[in-house]
Write an enzyme that holds these catalytic residues in place. Structure first.
Site, short mmCIF file in Angstrom:
data_model
loop_
_atom_site.label_atom_id
_atom_site.label_comp_id
_atom_site.label_asym_id
_atom_site.label_seq_id
_atom_site.Cartn_x
_atom_site.Cartn_y
_atom_site.Cartn_z
N GLU A 151 42.56 42.34 19.58
CA GLU A 151 42.32 43.28 20.68
C GLU A 151 43.51 43.34 21.61
O GLU A 151 43.84 44.40 22.16
CB GLU A 151 41.06 42.86 21.46
CG GLU A 151 40.53 43.90 22.44
CD GLU A 151 41.13 43.81 23.83
OE1 GLU A 151 40.90 44.72 24.64
OE2 GLU A 151 41.83 42.81 24.12
N GLU A 152 44.18 42.22 21.80
CA GLU A 152 45.29 42.17 22.75
C GLU A 152 46.56 42.81 22.21
O GLU A 152 47.52 43.01 22.97
CB GLU A 152 45.58 40.71 23.13
CG GLU A 152 44.42 39.98 23.80
CD GLU A 152 44.07 40.53 25.18
OE1 GLU A 152 44.68 41.54 25.59
OE2 GLU A 152 43.19 39.95 25.84
N ASP A 172 41.03 36.68 20.01
CA ASP A 172 42.45 36.46 20.31
C ASP A 172 42.72 36.46 21.80
O ASP A 172 41.91 36.91 22.62
CB ASP A 172 43.30 37.53 19.62
CG ASP A 172 42.96 38.94 20.10
OD1 ASP A 172 41.75 39.28 20.11
OD2 ASP A 172 43.87 39.70 20.45
N HIS A 201 36.27 39.39 21.57
CA HIS A 201 37.42 39.22 20.67
C HIS A 201 37.90 37.77 20.71
O HIS A 201 37.83 37.09 21.73
CB HIS A 201 38.56 40.19 21.00
CG HIS A 201 39.12 40.08 22.40
ND1 HIS A 201 40.12 39.20 22.74
CD2 HIS A 201 38.82 40.77 23.53
CE1 HIS A 201 40.43 39.35 24.02
NE2 HIS A 201 39.65 40.30 24.53
N ASP A 249 30.28 44.97 25.39
CA ASP A 249 31.57 44.30 25.14
C ASP A 249 32.11 43.81 26.47
O ASP A 249 31.52 44.06 27.53
CB ASP A 249 32.54 45.29 24.48
CG ASP A 249 33.80 44.61 23.93
OD1 ASP A 249 33.81 43.37 23.79
OD2 ASP A 249 34.77 45.32 23.63
N HIS A 295 45.69 37.52 31.77
CA HIS A 295 47.03 37.97 31.36
C HIS A 295 48.14 37.39 32.23
O HIS A 295 49.25 37.92 32.23
CB HIS A 295 47.12 39.50 31.35
CG HIS A 295 46.36 40.13 30.22
ND1 HIS A 295 46.72 41.34 29.66
CD2 HIS A 295 45.26 39.74 29.53
CE1 HIS A 295 45.86 41.65 28.69
NE2 HIS A 295 44.97 40.69 28.60
N ASP A 304 39.10 35.80 29.22
CA ASP A 304 39.45 37.02 28.47
C ASP A 304 39.71 36.68 27.00
O ASP A 304 40.85 36.51 26.59
CB ASP A 304 40.68 37.68 29.09
CG ASP A 304 41.05 38.98 28.40
OD1 ASP A 304 40.17 39.58 27.74
OD2 ASP A 304 42.20 39.41 28.52
#
Length: 594
Positions: A242-243, A175, A173, A271, A564, A208
């Site tokens: 995705e986030e 984002d 992803h 993935d 995160h 990530d």
């Protein structure tokens, strides 16, 4: 008087005394021999068939339950093989650093509650990211079909020569999560700087998961450069939210792919996901073959307002706090279903790990296949509890439904009683449990509190799920407790972990052992979070959530590299190894009979 019994061939009892004594001796011999023969005949089979005492049973053959495929290399290809060697060069490493660092510098953030694409200007940053990829990977944009789905979703198609072969799909992803301004001072390097310090690339998205996205594109660029001609179609699908939800990106992309190819049309999906773990003296590669379910439960308490100088004994905030205390006072049971991939890792640990705990091996040995132990059936899964005790929270929540009180709101002014207070609790559902377990438990806990304060209980009636927040408030009853689940994801289907030749799991495991060596044990893993793959379940049974970039000298792990949180980073050595892995995996899948 009865006549003596006459045995054929023997003298009668009326014979002389000497004959009588001889008869007695003969009879004893015959009877004794007959008795021995009968005993041997009747009891010998029973002795053979009798079960062994528990302490004499052979130990379970854990190695047979944790088969490891041989390292898997593709057929020789001079140009592709030379590229594999070239990945280790300083030139490739430096170019890869620049590519990933540049991707990190694009501030491609997705936020909760964003509007529709085209209406909310915060999506516009993804134009910049797409332009960066176009500039960075010219061969891909020249030779592959590049399509944009819902404006910012990116689908790359490299058509194979054999349309009968199901495609390979690589996902990532674009984002990232936001960086809270108040945390900026805690970052060692600026979160959008993409700084390389000689070992790591720092910044939001570095691990990530722009690293996986860039590694996949670098792999395809290298294969084009080597004049590789795939037999199996290769797809790359990159969502952009995705986030936050995946609804704008992965959901639309999966529907687009399904419209084109149909259900169950893909051979395999890889993935982002679980990575490598060193435990019990063994390095495990843990491709995620399962994901826990998830549900966000909102609890709203409505009570009369008024002036704070004349308060009721309990306000809506106080009642909500009492309910939260009840919820947090007990956790969900810790239990290990056999479909849970962590059960497979325990078997692999028992087979291959020198420091595997004896207590867990004993409990694992006592559990019958496809049947819980008596203790587990009674609500105390001793195997799961012991594994959680030794492994800590990270292991416990592989085997337990979690609950986290994450968001709370209430009150508008210090001198006005709060008429409404609400909380949102995030749950991740254990394999073997279900969404109803959470809903039933919360309803049971809320009921007595609603009765205690004379409030109406509305539990999961579905009215609130599709409503906007303002409309929710209008429809809630004045004196009530309302429970709703506006967001829920079922437990993902478990990917088969078949180590037989040419099965997707075997190809992945063999590729991993080819890159990292036979001392690495590949075992199914479980994701406690959810990825974009939740929208792809209908496209294949073979979904792997796996971060294949491993640096043996970097033991941070997936939760230790700033994902995160502050100081997100990725090891460059690990990133280069990810390219090496993708290069072998794509070629191995191209030759697999799946």
């Amino acid at each position: 008087m009865e006549k003596p019994v006459q045995y054929p061939g023997l003298p009668t009892a009326s014979g002389p005394p000497t004959a009588k004594r001889e008869l007695s001796r003969t009879r004893k011999v015959v009877v004794s021999v007959f008795a021995l023969l009968v005993t041997a005949y009747l009891f010998a089979p029973i002795a053979v068939a009798a079960p062994q005492a528990p302490w004499s049973r052979p130990a379970p053959n854990f190695a047979s339950q944790c088969k490891q495929p041989d390292p898997l290399f593709p057929s020789p290809n001079d140009k592709a093989d030379k590229l594999y060697e070239a990945i280790s060069s300083e030139a490739f490493k430096n170019a890869s650093i620049e590519r990933l660092s540049g991707a990190v510098r694009v501030k491609s953030v997705s936020y909760d509650g964003m509007g529709e694409v085209g209406a909310d200007p915060r999506w516009d940053v993804f134009y910049d990211f797409a332009a960066y990829l176009d500039k960075t990977f010219p061969l891909i944009y020249k030779h592959l079909d590049v399509e944009k789905v819902n404006t910012h979703g990116l689908l790359y198609t490299w058509k194979g020569s054999n349309p009968a072969l199901k495609p390979t799909l690589l996902m990532a992803h674009q984002d990232t999560v936001p960086v809270p301004p108040e945390t900026l001072s805690a970052w060692i390097h600026p979160p959008w700087g993409g700084v390389y310090d000689g070992r790591y690339i720092w910044g939001r998205g570095a691990s990530d998961c722009k690293n996986q996205l860039i590694a996949a594109l670098e792999t395809i660029e290298l294969l084009i450069q080597a004049d590789f001609a795939p037999k199996r179609t290769i797809l790359l699908s990159f969502g952009f939210d995705e986030e936050s939800s995946g609804d704008h990106g992965a959901k639309k992309l999966s529907a687009f792919i399904q419209d084109r190819y149909g259900k169950d049309s893909l051979a395999v999906i890889v993935d982002e996901g679980a990575t490598f773990e060193t435990t019990w003296g063994t390095v495990f590669a843990k491709p995620g073959t399962a994901e826990k379910g998830a549900t966000d439960v909102s609890i709203t308490v409505r009570m009369p307002g008024g002036h704070s100088s004349i308060p009721a004994d309990h306000t809506s905030i106080g009642v909500l706090a009492e309910l939260i205390t009840q919820i947090e006072s007990a956790q969900y049971p810790t239990s290990l279903a056999e479909i849970n991939p962590y059960y497979a890792q325990l078997q692999c640990g028992a087979a291959h790990s020198p420091s595997f705990p004896a207590t867990i091996k004993k409990l694992l040995s006592s559990r019958s296949p496809h049947k819980k132990t008596c203790a587990a059936a009674a609500g105390q899964d001793r195997l799961a509890l012991e594994a959680a005790r030794l492994g800590g929270a990270e292991i416990k929540y592989l085997m337990q439904t979690s609950q986290a009180v994450d968001v709370i709101t209430g009150g508008a002014k210090v001198n006005a009683l709060p008429e409404r207070a609400s909380v949102t609790i995030n749950h991740r559902i254990n394999l073997g449990d279900g969404l109803s377990l959470v809903y039933d438990r919360l309803t049971a806990l809320a009921g007595p509190i609603a009765d205690k304060y004379n409030l109406t209980l509305n539990a999961f009636d579905g009215k609130e799920e599709e409503e906007e927040e303002e409309e929710k408030e209008e429809e809630e009853e004045p004196s009530s407790i309302t429970l709703a689940a506006p967001h829920a994801i079922d437990i993902a289907p478990v990917t088969p972990a078949d180590a037989s030749r040419d099965r997707p799991y075997a190809v992945l495991a063999g590729t991993t052992r080819a890159v990292y060596g036979e001392e690495v044990v590949v075992t199914p893993g479980i994701m406690t979070g959810n990825t974009d793959t939740r929208f792809y379940w209908d496209l294949t049974r073979h979904i792997f959530r796996f971060g294949p970039g491993y640096d043996p000298e970097d033991q941070g792990g997936i939760l230790g590299d700033g994902i995160h949180t502050v100081n997100e980073r990725v090891s460059v050595a690990g990133h280069v190894n990810a390219v090496r892995w993708f290069l072998l995996f794509v070629r191995n899948m191209d030759e697999a009979d799946v």
